[in-house]
Design a protein around this motif. Structure first.
Motif, short mmCIF file in Angstrom:
data_model
loop_
_atom_site.label_atom_id
_atom_site.label_comp_id
_atom_site.label_asym_id
_atom_site.label_seq_id
_atom_site.Cartn_x
_atom_site.Cartn_y
_atom_site.Cartn_z
N HIS A 23 3.07 -3.38 10.42
CA HIS A 23 2.27 -2.42 9.64
C HIS A 23 3.04 -1.97 8.40
O HIS A 23 2.47 -1.90 7.30
N GLU A 24 4.32 -1.70 8.57
CA GLU A 24 5.15 -1.29 7.43
C GLU A 24 5.20 -2.38 6.38
O GLU A 24 5.10 -2.11 5.17
N GLN A 25 5.32 -3.62 6.80
CA GLN A 25 5.35 -4.73 5.85
C GLN A 25 4.02 -4.86 5.12
O GLN A 25 3.99 -5.14 3.92
N GLN A 26 2.92 -4.63 5.82
CA GLN A 26 1.61 -4.65 5.16
C GLN A 26 1.52 -3.55 4.12
O GLN A 26 1.00 -3.76 3.01
N LEU A 27 2.02 -2.37 4.45
CA LEU A 27 2.01 -1.26 3.49
C LEU A 27 2.84 -1.60 2.25
O LEU A 27 2.45 -1.27 1.13
N LEU A 28 3.97 -2.27 2.47
CA LEU A 28 4.85 -2.59 1.36
C LEU A 28 4.32 -3.71 0.48
O LEU A 28 4.71 -3.83 -0.68
N SER A 30 1.03 -4.11 -0.13
CA SER A 30 -0.24 -3.72 -0.75
C SER A 30 -0.01 -3.37 -2.21
O SER A 30 1.12 -3.11 -2.62
N GLY A 31 -1.07 -3.36 -2.97
CA GLY A 31 -0.97 -3.09 -4.40
C GLY A 31 -0.37 -1.74 -4.73
O GLY A 31 0.47 -1.61 -5.61
N SER A 32 -0.80 -0.71 -4.03
CA SER A 32 -0.24 0.61 -4.26
C SER A 32 0.38 1.11 -2.96
O SER A 32 -0.13 0.86 -1.87
N ILE A 33 1.46 1.81 -3.11
CA ILE A 33 2.21 2.29 -1.95
C ILE A 33 1.68 3.64 -1.50
O ILE A 33 1.50 4.55 -2.30
N ASP A 34 1.42 3.76 -0.22
CA ASP A 34 1.00 5.02 0.39
C ASP A 34 2.24 5.66 0.98
O ASP A 34 2.68 5.34 2.09
N GLY A 35 2.83 6.59 0.23
CA GLY A 35 4.07 7.24 0.63
C GLY A 35 3.95 7.99 1.94
O GLY A 35 4.87 7.96 2.76
N ASP A 36 2.82 8.65 2.16
CA ASP A 36 2.63 9.39 3.40
C ASP A 36 2.58 8.45 4.60
O ASP A 36 3.16 8.73 5.65
N ALA A 37 1.91 7.32 4.43
CA ALA A 37 1.83 6.34 5.52
C ALA A 37 3.21 5.76 5.82
O ALA A 37 3.58 5.59 6.99
N LEU A 38 3.98 5.46 4.78
CA LEU A 38 5.33 4.94 4.99
C LEU A 38 6.23 5.97 5.67
O LEU A 38 7.03 5.63 6.54
N ALA A 39 6.08 7.23 5.29
CA ALA A 39 6.87 8.29 5.93
C ALA A 39 6.51 8.41 7.41
O ALA A 39 7.39 8.58 8.26
N SER A 40 5.23 8.29 7.71
CA SER A 40 4.78 8.35 9.10
C SER A 40 5.35 7.18 9.90
O SER A 40 5.80 7.35 11.03
N VAL A 41 5.33 5.99 9.31
CA VAL A 41 5.88 4.81 9.97
C VAL A 41 7.37 5.00 10.22
O VAL A 41 7.87 4.69 11.31
N ALA A 42 8.08 5.53 9.25
CA ALA A 42 9.52 5.75 9.40
C ALA A 42 9.80 6.72 10.54
O ALA A 42 10.72 6.49 11.35
N GLU A 43 9.01 7.76 10.64
CA GLU A 43 9.18 8.73 11.72
C GLU A 43 8.90 8.09 13.08
O GLU A 43 9.66 8.30 14.03
N GLN A 44 7.85 7.31 13.16
CA GLN A 44 7.51 6.63 14.42
C GLN A 44 8.60 5.62 14.80
O GLN A 44 8.94 5.48 15.98
N LYS A 45 9.14 4.94 13.79
CA LYS A 45 10.21 3.98 14.06
C LYS A 45 11.44 4.69 14.63
O LYS A 45 12.04 4.21 15.60
N GLN A 46 11.79 5.83 14.05
CA GLN A 46 12.95 6.57 14.54
C GLN A 46 12.77 6.99 16.00
O GLN A 46 13.70 6.90 16.80
N THR A 47 11.57 7.43 16.33
CA THR A 47 11.28 7.83 17.71
C THR A 47 11.41 6.65 18.66
O THR A 47 12.06 6.75 19.72
#
Length: 149
Positions: A23-28, A30-47
């Motif tokens: 999912h993170e790779q798909q976000l990266l 995409s044409g425009s970056i969704d910073g909130d979505a990436l931050a959420s992914v990062a938090e989930q990854k850390q957990t």
């Protein structure tokens, strides 16, 4: 908790981490970056990474308490003896795949950051060539025509 159950739990969390990396790779990409979505992914990854680390420490401790050698050879033998060698092999394979995916994601982030830095540098260059300064006076211009010529 049995070794088979521990390995199943680790495998399930690792699979979740792999999906999250996809999912993170798909976000990266995409044409425009969704910073909130990436931050959420990062938090989930850390957990998930913290959970996996805790479970791996527990597995290693149990392995040693049961008298198996430390390291992969002891883990492999413990899994064979517990009848869950296939799960252990799948866990190892997925761990390697996840590490490669995480490395690729890091490279993708690096490319995005370099691109963003180039864009910021370009915007700064343009801003330095404006016609007017903040006080309303003419600012530095390239190719300015001299009226007295």
């Amino acid at each position: 908790m049995s070794l088979a159950r521990m390995l199943d739990d680790q495998l399930a969390r690792l699979t979740s981490l792999m999906r999250l990396l996809e999912h993170e790779q798909q976000l990266l990409t995409s044409g425009s970056i969704d910073g909130d979505a990436l931050a959420s992914v990062a938090e989930q990854k850390q957990t998930l990474l913290a959970d996996l680390e805790r479970m791996e420490t527990l597995r290693r401790n149990v392995q040693q308490r049961l008298g198996y050698a430390a390291g992969i050879s002891g883990a492999t033998q413990a899994a064979k003896d517990a009848g869950c060698h296939e799960t252990w092999a799948e866990l190892l394979n997925n761990s390697e795949r996840t590490a490669r995916m995480n490395q690729l994601t890091g490279q993708m982030l690096s490319v995005r950051m370099k691109h963003n830095q180039h864009m910021l540098d370009y915007i700064r260059q343009i801003a330095e060539k404006t016609l007017y300064q903040a006080d309303g006076r003419n600012g530095p211009q390239s190719g300015r025509i001299n009226a007295s010529a």
